[in-house]
Design an enzyme around this catalytic site. Structure first.
Site, PDB file in Angstrom:
ATOM      1  N   THR A  84     -22.102  40.337  22.473  1.00  7.70           N
ATOM      2  CA  THR A  84     -21.135  39.980  23.734  1.00  7.70           C
ATOM      3  C   THR A  84     -21.820  38.722  24.231  1.00  7.70           C
ATOM      4  O   THR A  84     -22.871  38.385  24.437  1.00  7.70           O
ATOM      5  CB  THR A  84     -21.077  41.062  24.649  1.00  7.70           C
ATOM      6  N   GLY A  85     -21.010  37.742  24.840  1.00 12.72           N
ATOM      7  CA  GLY A  85     -21.402  36.622  25.575  1.00 12.72           C
ATOM      8  C   GLY A  85     -20.146  36.097  26.294  1.00 12.72           C
ATOM      9  O   GLY A  85     -19.337  36.641  26.561  1.00 12.72           O
ATOM     10  N   LYS A  86     -20.392  34.935  27.137  1.00  7.15           N
ATOM     11  CA  LYS A  86     -19.639  34.641  28.295  1.00  7.15           C
ATOM     12  C   LYS A  86     -18.273  34.177  27.781  1.00  7.15           C
ATOM     13  O   LYS A  86     -17.178  34.154  27.904  1.00  7.15           O
ATOM     14  CB  LYS A  86     -20.191  33.571  29.164  1.00  7.15           C
ATOM     15  N   LYS A 109     -15.651  36.706  15.239  1.00  8.97           N
ATOM     16  CA  LYS A 109     -16.105  35.981  16.553  1.00  8.97           C
ATOM     17  C   LYS A 109     -14.896  35.691  17.394  1.00  8.97           C
ATOM     18  O   LYS A 109     -13.909  35.023  16.799  1.00  8.97           O
ATOM     19  CB  LYS A 109     -16.595  34.708  16.549  1.00  8.97           C
ATOM     20  N   GLU A 192     -19.251  35.056   7.474  1.00  5.82           N
ATOM     21  CA  GLU A 192     -20.061  35.923   6.779  1.00  5.82           C
ATOM     22  C   GLU A 192     -21.007  36.728   7.640  1.00  5.82           C
ATOM     23  O   GLU A 192     -21.667  36.184   8.505  1.00  5.82           O
ATOM     24  CB  GLU A 192     -21.074  35.062   5.784  1.00  5.82           C
ATOM     25  N   VAL A 194     -24.477  38.091   8.387  1.00  7.65           N
ATOM     26  CA  VAL A 194     -25.647  37.769   7.699  1.00  7.65           C
ATOM     27  C   VAL A 194     -26.632  39.030   8.120  1.00  7.65           C
ATOM     28  O   VAL A 194     -26.797  39.311   9.588  1.00  7.65           O
ATOM     29  CB  VAL A 194     -26.260  36.635   8.511  1.00  7.65           C
ATOM     30  N   ASP A 239     -26.922  23.416  21.401  1.00  5.31           N
ATOM     31  CA  ASP A 239     -27.242  24.476  22.164  1.00  5.31           C
ATOM     32  C   ASP A 239     -28.240  25.234  21.142  1.00  5.31           C
ATOM     33  O   ASP A 239     -28.412  26.652  21.245  1.00  5.31           O
ATOM     34  CB  ASP A 239     -26.028  25.448  22.564  1.00  5.31           C
ATOM     35  N   ASN A 244     -30.153  31.342  18.540  1.00  4.00           N
ATOM     36  CA  ASN A 244     -29.076  31.195  17.657  1.00  4.00           C
ATOM     37  C   ASN A 244     -29.710  30.550  16.490  1.00  4.00           C
ATOM     38  O   ASN A 244     -28.701  29.767  15.665  1.00  4.00           O
ATOM     39  CB  ASN A 244     -28.091  30.205  18.135  1.00  4.00           C
ATOM     40  N   ASP A 256     -23.553  29.879  15.612  1.00  2.12           N
ATOM     41  CA  ASP A 256     -23.295  29.660  16.946  1.00  2.12           C
ATOM     42  C   ASP A 256     -23.208  27.996  17.129  1.00  2.12           C
ATOM     43  O   ASP A 256     -23.942  27.348  17.702  1.00  2.12           O
ATOM     44  CB  ASP A 256     -24.071  30.248  18.278  1.00  2.12           C
TER      45      ASP A 256
END
Length: 310
Positions: A84-86, A109, A192, A194, A239, A244, A256
């Protein structure tokens, strides 16, 4: 002559469009490009399955990997949340053809909708990206609800385009590993998976590992080569951190990439690249890699030259 031997602007004029072109080539196939609120429709209440959305999505580079299920009879089953992320959540999905042994795991995603997303740093990353119509540009600049949704679409499209290009590069002689970009539909990106296909356990992030001296040197060498490939393609990750980067079967995998930066077109591109190098260099030095092997300033200069800036 290889592409990275050419000036950056000349490289750009050849072959495929960049993710920040007015109309990226991978979105010129008559597929839907507007963000979709519910890309897959409601799942079957009894099984939790949805029909595969492959038929009306933008597809990743051909030839498609043999493991990928592309049959229209396939169904997608949600297995849980990987991250989970912003800005987005990543889900684990199994795509399988009923009554056969054809199946694969996908990392899906899904960028958050305009009411729940928090792209608090997007202004700098979006420099150098363009959309054709002035209405969209005004909405994005004003951060209206429609504009925020447009930005979400740009993040998904930028990540898909960058992964597609890097996948094709990595399939050749240059060393970079990224997840195969399976499909893009609205603001949903299928990739994919991973990790271990049997257990559904994702590959660990570099930050989770405590590698020994030999493995640490090998991972650093892989990272430097990946950064060189990114720079030759005109990219900075934007980033980059140990969170990531995945390590799967000894291979460093870059993930990412929604904020991927055009090093030349973005005025802040060199700064993003230098920050990427500083962050990952600090991690490797903290884990015991000698400072004689890690010189962030020298590496940044080399990467800028690879990008055709210096």
């Amino acid at each position: 002559m290889r592409d990275h031997d050419l000036p950056a602007l000349e490289r750009r004029s050849r072959g495929k469009s960049r993710f920040d072109d007015d109309e990226p080539q991978f979105l010129k196939r008559g597929r839907p490009t507007e963000p979709l609120a519910d890309p897959d429709g409601d799942p079957d209440p009894a099984t939790g399955e949805r029909w595969s959305s492959w038929d009306d999505a933008v597809h990743g580079p051909a030839p498609h990997p043999q493991w990928l299920v592309t049959e229209l009879a396939a169904k997608d089953t949600e297995l849980g949340v990987l991250k989970t992320g912003k800005e987005a959540d990543v889900h684990l999905v199994r795509r399988a053809v009923p009554d056969t042994d054809r199946s694969c795991l996908l990392a899906v995603k899904r960028y958050r909708d305009a009411e729940h997303r928090l792209f608090h740093r997007d202004a700098g990353y979006l420099e150098g990206r363009r959309v054709r119509r002035s209405r969209e540009n005004r909405a994005m600049a004003g951060r209206t609800a429609f504009g925020r949704q447009m930005i979400a679409g740009q993040w998904a499209a930028a990540e898909f385009a960058a992964l597609a290009r890097l996948w094709e590069i990595g399939a050749g002689h240059d060393r970079i590993a990224v997840p195969y970009p399976v499909q893009l539909r609205g603001t949903e990106l299928m990739l994919e998976f991973v990790g271990d296909a049997e257990s559904g356990l994702a590959a660990p992030r570099l930050a989770q590992l405590r590698p020994g001296p030999a493995e640490l040197r090998d991972l650093w060498g892989q990272l430097v080569e990946a950064l060189r490939v990114l720079a030759r393609a005109g990219y900075a990750h934007g980033d980059l951190s140990p969170y990531n980067l995945l390590v799967h079967s000894g291979r460093l995998v870059v993930i990412d990439l929604p904020q991927v930066v055009d090093v030349v077109a973005n005025p802040q591109g060199p700064e993003f690249l230098a920050r990427d190098v500083r962050v990952v260099s600090a991690w490797f030095v903290a884990r015991g890699l000698g400072t004689e092997q890690v010189d962030p300033g020298a590496l940044t200069g080399e990467l800028l030259r690879e990008a055709g800036i210096r």
